[in-house]
Write a protein that holds these residues in place. Structure first.
Motif, short mmCIF file in Angstrom:
data_model
loop_
_atom_site.label_atom_id
_atom_site.label_comp_id
_atom_site.label_asym_id
_atom_site.label_seq_id
_atom_site.Cartn_x
_atom_site.Cartn_y
_atom_site.Cartn_z
N ASP A 140 16.85 -8.23 -6.10
CA ASP A 140 15.63 -7.53 -6.51
C ASP A 140 16.00 -6.26 -7.26
OD1 ASP A 140 13.60 -9.19 -5.33
OD2 ASP A 140 14.25 -8.42 -3.37
N ASP A 195 15.00 -1.80 -4.14
CA ASP A 195 15.58 -2.01 -2.82
C ASP A 195 14.46 -1.83 -1.79
OD1 ASP A 195 17.23 -2.37 -0.68
OD2 ASP A 195 18.27 -0.45 -0.89
N CYS A 196 14.01 -2.92 -1.24
CA CYS A 196 12.87 -2.90 -0.31
C CYS A 196 13.30 -2.80 1.15
CB CYS A 196 12.00 -4.13 -0.54
SG CYS A 196 11.28 -4.19 -2.18
N HIS A 197 14.53 -2.35 1.36
CA HIS A 197 15.04 -2.22 2.71
C HIS A 197 15.38 -0.76 2.99
CE1 HIS A 197 15.36 -6.56 2.82
NE2 HIS A 197 15.98 -6.50 1.65
N ASP A 224 12.92 -3.71 6.87
CA ASP A 224 12.20 -4.02 5.64
C ASP A 224 10.98 -3.12 5.47
OD1 ASP A 224 13.93 -6.06 5.01
OD2 ASP A 224 12.69 -7.63 5.88
N CYS A 225 10.55 -3.03 4.23
CA CYS A 225 9.34 -2.28 3.92
C CYS A 225 8.15 -2.98 4.57
CB CYS A 225 9.16 -2.22 2.41
SG CYS A 225 7.60 -1.49 1.88
N SER A 277 6.18 -5.36 2.20
CA SER A 277 6.88 -6.40 1.45
C SER A 277 6.16 -7.74 1.45
CB SER A 277 8.32 -6.56 1.94
OG SER A 277 8.33 -6.97 3.28
N CYS A 290 3.31 -7.23 -1.22
CA CYS A 290 3.65 -6.31 -2.31
C CYS A 290 3.72 -7.05 -3.65
CB CYS A 290 4.98 -5.64 -2.03
SG CYS A 290 5.53 -4.52 -3.31
N ARG A 350 7.51 -6.16 -6.39
CA ARG A 350 8.74 -6.93 -6.56
C ARG A 350 8.60 -7.98 -7.64
NH1 ARG A 350 10.68 -8.55 -0.61
NH2 ARG A 350 12.69 -8.91 -1.60
#
Length: 164
Positions: free
Chosen positions: A103, A106-108, A113-114, A117, A120, A123
């Protein structure tokens, strides 16, 4: 959109090898790879030319060889030369293979995790933007970038950007 330093280095290496003073005249083997008649450049010569440490250039040459863009001859008198595939490869094609990030964002976080997510849309939007970026570069053949006789200045300019 921004490319990472390794992708930038790989582009510089293949552009240098595609420069007319290194890429011609060509004699090809039965497999279609360049062997004799081309200027073989060692990783150290490439490193000196682009102003990047040898160990980084060596990793780039290995990856470019894996992708079939350069042919490498080992041992005394050996070095790297651009392959016929390397002459026809596009910037978009190469960047797609060098970009190993799943991705763009960075959704972590350290806590996991966000929480957004699952629903969302960012992304997906960023993935489409990245693909549009690469698609725009699909028409740019890497070897054509090295045909400009001012390539020495380009490498110096890129070097200052790379180090900052």
């Amino acid at each position: 959109m921004r490319i990472n330093a390794f992708s930038d280095l790989c582009l510089r290496v293949v552009m240098l090898l595609a420069a007319p003073e290194y890429a011609s005249p060509q004699v090809t083997s039965p497999q279609g790879s360049a062997v004799k008649g081309s200027a073989l450049l060692t990783s150290q010569q490439i490193a000196d030319s682009v102003g990047i440490p040898y160990n980084h250039v060596s990793k780039a040459v290995i990856r470019l060889r894996e992708l079939g863009l350069v042919d490498v001859t080992r041992g005394r008198g050996g070095g790297a030369v651009i392959s016929s595939r390397g002459r026809s490869a596009t910037v978009g094609w190469l960047l797609r293979r060098l970009d190993v990030r799943p991705d763009v964002a960075d959704c972590h976080t350290a806590s996991g995790d966000c929480p957004l997510s699952d629903g969302c849309g960012l992304r997906g939007a960023l993935a489409r933007a990245r693909e549009a970026f690469y698609a725009e570069l699909d028409d740019v053949v890497i070897a054509s970038l090295a045909e400009n006789r001012q390539s020495g200045r380009v490498f110096v300019a890129l070097d200052t950007v790379f180090r900052s």
